[in-house]
Design a protein around this motif. Structure first.
Motif, mmCIF file in Angstrom:
data_model
loop_
_atom_site.group_PDB
_atom_site.id
_atom_site.type_symbol
_atom_site.label_atom_id
_atom_site.label_comp_id
_atom_site.label_asym_id
_atom_site.label_seq_id
_atom_site.Cartn_x
_atom_site.Cartn_y
_atom_site.Cartn_z
ATOM 1 N N GLY A 69 0.820 -1.202 0.000
ATOM 2 C CA GLY A 69 0.000 0.000 0.000
ATOM 3 C C GLY A 69 0.856 1.256 0.000
ATOM 4 O O GLY A 69 2.088 1.193 0.070
ATOM 5 N N ALA A 70 0.201 2.395 -0.065
ATOM 6 C CA ALA A 70 0.901 3.680 -0.115
ATOM 7 C C ALA A 70 1.648 3.917 1.192
ATOM 8 O O ALA A 70 1.228 3.449 2.249
ATOM 9 N N GLY A 71 2.761 4.638 1.086
ATOM 10 C CA GLY A 71 3.507 4.964 2.301
ATOM 11 C C GLY A 71 4.991 5.064 2.036
ATOM 12 O O GLY A 71 5.426 5.162 0.883
ATOM 13 N N ILE A 72 5.773 5.028 3.115
ATOM 14 C CA ILE A 72 7.218 5.220 3.007
ATOM 15 C C ILE A 72 7.844 4.067 2.221
ATOM 16 O O ILE A 72 7.654 2.900 2.574
ATOM 17 N N HIS A 73 8.558 4.413 1.178
ATOM 18 C CA HIS A 73 9.173 3.429 0.284
ATOM 19 C C HIS A 73 10.679 3.322 0.507
ATOM 20 O O HIS A 73 11.232 2.248 0.548
ATOM 21 N N HIS A 74 11.353 4.453 0.653
ATOM 22 C CA HIS A 74 12.797 4.429 0.909
ATOM 23 C C HIS A 74 13.252 5.706 1.610
ATOM 24 O O HIS A 74 12.523 6.693 1.664
ATOM 25 N N VAL A 75 14.465 5.634 2.153
ATOM 26 C CA VAL A 75 15.110 6.793 2.761
ATOM 27 C C VAL A 75 16.384 7.059 1.993
ATOM 28 O O VAL A 75 17.162 6.128 1.727
ATOM 29 N N ALA A 76 16.601 8.306 1.593
ATOM 30 C CA ALA A 76 17.795 8.651 0.821
ATOM 31 C C ALA A 76 18.763 9.452 1.670
ATOM 32 O O ALA A 76 18.386 10.430 2.329
ATOM 33 N N GLU A 100 27.111 -0.045 -9.276
ATOM 34 C CA GLU A 100 27.710 1.200 -9.762
ATOM 35 C C GLU A 100 26.692 2.331 -9.570
ATOM 36 O O GLU A 100 25.485 2.083 -9.641
ATOM 37 N N PRO A 101 27.162 3.564 -9.354
ATOM 38 C CA PRO A 101 26.223 4.692 -9.327
ATOM 39 C C PRO A 101 25.478 4.765 -10.659
ATOM 40 O O PRO A 101 26.044 4.445 -11.711
ATOM 41 N N ARG A 102 24.198 5.141 -10.620
ATOM 42 C CA ARG A 102 23.450 5.290 -11.862
ATOM 43 C C ARG A 102 22.677 6.600 -11.831
ATOM 44 O O ARG A 102 22.544 7.233 -10.782
ATOM 45 N N ASP A 103 22.132 6.972 -12.990
ATOM 46 C CA ASP A 103 21.384 8.218 -13.079
ATOM 47 C C ASP A 103 20.025 8.057 -12.412
ATOM 48 O O ASP A 103 19.285 7.119 -12.723
ATOM 49 N N GLY A 104 19.696 8.964 -11.499
ATOM 50 C CA GLY A 104 18.381 8.991 -10.879
ATOM 51 C C GLY A 104 17.624 10.226 -11.333
ATOM 52 O O GLY A 104 18.009 10.874 -12.315
ATOM 53 N N ALA A 105 16.553 10.539 -10.622
ATOM 54 C CA ALA A 105 15.777 11.742 -10.934
ATOM 55 C C ALA A 105 16.603 12.996 -10.640
ATOM 56 O O ALA A 105 17.565 12.950 -9.873
ATOM 57 N N TRP A 106 16.224 14.105 -11.277
ATOM 58 C CA TRP A 106 16.755 15.428 -10.943
ATOM 59 C C TRP A 106 18.263 15.529 -11.173
ATOM 60 O O TRP A 106 18.956 16.287 -10.527
ATOM 61 N N GLY A 107 18.794 14.683 -12.068
ATOM 62 C CA GLY A 107 20.226 14.701 -12.351
ATOM 63 C C GLY A 107 21.075 14.063 -11.273
ATOM 64 O O GLY A 107 22.300 14.179 -11.290
ATOM 65 N N HIS A 108 20.425 13.387 -10.325
ATOM 66 C CA HIS A 108 21.171 12.758 -9.232
ATOM 67 C C HIS A 108 21.947 11.535 -9.710
ATOM 68 O O HIS A 108 21.530 10.846 -10.630
ATOM 69 N N GLN A 109 23.034 11.269 -9.033
ATOM 70 C CA GLN A 109 23.675 9.965 -9.083
ATOM 71 C C GLN A 109 23.168 9.194 -7.873
ATOM 72 O O GLN A 109 23.173 9.728 -6.751
ATOM 73 N N VAL A 110 22.720 7.961 -8.086
ATOM 74 C CA VAL A 110 22.111 7.203 -6.989
ATOM 75 C C VAL A 110 22.581 5.755 -6.989
ATOM 76 O O VAL A 110 23.080 5.243 -8.001
ATOM 77 N N ALA A 111 22.401 5.100 -5.848
ATOM 78 C CA ALA A 111 22.574 3.649 -5.722
ATOM 79 C C ALA A 111 21.712 3.211 -4.547
ATOM 80 O O ALA A 111 21.606 3.924 -3.546
ATOM 81 N N PHE A 112 21.077 2.035 -4.694
ATOM 82 C CA PHE A 112 20.183 1.533 -3.651
ATOM 83 C C PHE A 112 20.809 0.349 -2.925
ATOM 84 O O PHE A 112 21.598 -0.408 -3.501
ATOM 85 N N VAL A 113 20.422 0.212 -1.645
ATOM 86 C CA VAL A 113 20.833 -0.917 -0.823
ATOM 87 C C VAL A 113 19.564 -1.598 -0.324
ATOM 88 O O VAL A 113 18.640 -0.928 0.163
ATOM 89 N N THR A 118 19.892 -3.809 5.614
ATOM 90 C CA THR A 118 19.939 -2.544 6.361
ATOM 91 C C THR A 118 18.999 -2.524 7.556
ATOM 92 O O THR A 118 18.654 -1.456 8.064
ATOM 93 N N GLY A 119 18.537 -3.696 7.977
ATOM 94 C CA GLY A 119 17.584 -3.711 9.080
ATOM 95 C C GLY A 119 16.190 -3.303 8.649
ATOM 96 O O GLY A 119 15.421 -2.774 9.457
ATOM 97 N N GLY A 120 15.880 -3.504 7.381
ATOM 98 C CA GLY A 120 14.498 -3.330 6.953
ATOM 99 C C GLY A 120 14.174 -2.039 6.231
ATOM 100 O O GLY A 120 13.005 -1.770 5.956
ATOM 101 N N VAL A 121 15.196 -1.234 5.924
ATOM 102 C CA VAL A 121 14.948 0.037 5.234
ATOM 103 C C VAL A 121 15.608 0.005 3.861
ATOM 104 O O VAL A 121 16.807 -0.266 3.750
#
Ligand code: CO
Length: 128
Positions: A69-76, A100-113, A118-121
């Motif tokens: 459902g809708a709600g918190i998806h990730h923390v950056a 590897e870092p990749r292109d995200g929104a708003w010209g960001h460089q991003v990577a996800f874990v 991470t203890g659930g986040v």
């Protein structure tokens, strides 16, 4: 490393953005459509809320909405060097989703874990 944004999954980006503006005074400062999601960033003053609405029915945000459902998806977390953040996590035994870092929104460089590391986040490293 510091707080950058809270990713919030929603079925209706416009309605949620309007609610956050009217109820909480948060102004939209960026909007963009990526491959699988539409995003909008709302200004918190010292960070952002990133609203995520799926456009791809089988994408990760669509799956998240179906399952949780809708709600918190990730923390950056903001970093000046996404690659260094990945390397540090890997050295500590954490396997990033993005090697590897990749292109995200708003010209960001991003990577996800992945939350399982991470203890659930779901964590995002972001270089603004
Ligand atoms: Co994000």
């Amino acid at each position: 490393m510091g707080f950058h944004h809270l990713g919030v999954a929603t079925e209706d980006l416009e309605a949620t953005a309007a609610l956050y503006r009217e109820a909480f005074g948060l102004e939209q400062v960026h909007a963009e459509t990526l491959e699988a999601v539409r995003v909008a960033f709302l200004d918190l003053g010292d960070g952002y809320v990133e609203l995520l609405e799926p456009v791809e029915p089988d994408g990760p945000v669509a799956t998240f909405l179906r399952e949780q459902g809708a709600g918190i998806h990730h923390v950056a977390l903001e970093t000046t060097d996404v690659r260094a953040a990945i390397d540090r996590a890997r050295a500590a035994g954490v396997t990033p989703i993005d090697e590897e870092p990749r292109d995200g929104a708003w010209g960001h460089q991003v990577a996800f874990v992945h939350p399982s590391d991470t203890g659930g986040v779901l964590l995002e490293f972001v270089q603004h």
